[in-house]
Scaffold this motif. Structure first.
Motif, PDB file in Angstrom:
ATOM      1  N   GLU A   1       0.843  -1.197   0.000  1.00 19.40           N
ATOM      2  CA  GLU A   1       0.000   0.000   0.000  1.00 19.40           C
ATOM      3  C   GLU A   1       0.880   1.249   0.000  1.00 19.40           C
ATOM      4  OE1 GLU A   1      -3.502  -0.148   2.646  1.00 19.40           O
ATOM      5  OE2 GLU A   1      -2.763  -2.164   3.144  1.00 19.40           O
ATOM      6  N   PHE A   2       0.801   2.009  -1.083  1.00 15.54           N
ATOM      7  CA  PHE A   2       1.603   3.218  -1.255  1.00 15.54           C
ATOM      8  C   PHE A   2       0.669   4.368  -1.599  1.00 15.54           C
ATOM      9  CE2 PHE A   2       4.000  -0.534  -2.497  1.00 15.54           C
ATOM     10  CZ  PHE A   2       5.061  -0.473  -1.612  1.00 15.54           C
ATOM     11  N   HIS A   3       0.986   5.560  -1.147  1.00 16.22           N
ATOM     12  CA  HIS A   3       0.082   6.696  -1.295  1.00 16.22           C
ATOM     13  C   HIS A   3       0.611   7.700  -2.313  1.00 16.22           C
ATOM     14  CE1 HIS A   3      -2.316   5.118   1.929  1.00 16.22           C
ATOM     15  NE2 HIS A   3      -1.190   4.873   2.568  1.00 16.22           N
ATOM     16  N   GLY A   4      -0.266   8.104  -3.228  1.00 13.80           N
ATOM     17  CA  GLY A   4       0.090   8.961  -4.346  1.00 13.80           C
ATOM     18  C   GLY A   4       0.507  10.367  -3.976  1.00 13.80           C
ATOM     19  N   ASP A   5       0.164  10.836  -2.782  1.00 14.61           N
ATOM     20  CA  ASP A   5       0.610  12.171  -2.399  1.00 14.61           C
ATOM     21  C   ASP A   5       2.101  12.176  -2.065  1.00 14.61           C
ATOM     22  OD1 ASP A   5       0.185  10.645  -0.119  1.00 14.61           O
ATOM     23  OD2 ASP A   5      -0.608  12.303   1.060  1.00 14.61           O
ATOM     24  N   GLU A   6       2.698  10.998  -1.904  1.00 13.77           N
ATOM     25  CA  GLU A   6       4.121  10.893  -1.574  1.00 13.77           C
ATOM     26  C   GLU A   6       4.925  10.093  -2.595  1.00 13.77           C
ATOM     27  OE1 GLU A   6       3.979   8.858   2.119  1.00 13.77           O
ATOM     28  OE2 GLU A   6       3.236  10.586   3.230  1.00 13.77           O
TER      29      GLU A   6
END
Length: 134
Positions: free
Chosen positions: A39-44
């Motif tokens: 799970e990786f977040h697009g804002d970062e």
């Protein structure tokens, strides 16, 4: 057992993440996107060659954050990445303008107020600054 997935588009922009017990259902529902485990977040982050990568910081610099509202005094922006989009929003009125920007440019106004400036250029993190026009 929960499985984490990250779905992303052809530019590497992260569209969404999933955590649950039915990853096959999510893979089918989001079949137009590629995916990686975790799970990786697009804002970062973004994804390149199936690898999550931290989004780089822009080298954009502003020379001052207070200007005279006379259309003559200006804040100079430098180090802007090619293909970027600039936006300026008057915090008090909500009015905004936007357009392309690359390299260096200036911001000036004849209307006093507080302005939220933003420069966006994928995959860089957005650059933001507040300028007071007095």
């Amino acid at each position: 057992m929960n499985v984490g997935l990250t779905f992303y588009n052809e530019e590497g922009k992260i569209i969404c993440t999933y955590s649950g017990q039915n990853p096959q259902g999510q893979k089918s529902a989001l079949s137009e996107y590629s995916w990686i485990e975790g799970e990786f977040h697009g804002d970062e982050m973004y994804v390149e060659f199936e690898t999550p990568i931290l989004r780089p910081t822009q080298a954009t610099i502003i020379d001052k954050t207070t200007i005279t509202a006379d259309c003559l005094d200006a804040a100079t922006l430098t180090g802007v990445p090619d293909g970027a989009v600039f936006s300026a929003s008057n915090v008090d009125t909500g009015e905004s303008v936007s357009g392309p920007i690359s390299g260096s440019d200036t911001f000036s106004t004849s209307i006093a107020g507080t302005y939220a400036l933003r420069i966006s250029c994928w995959p860089y993190l957005d650059w933001q600054e507040t300028v007071n026009a007095v």
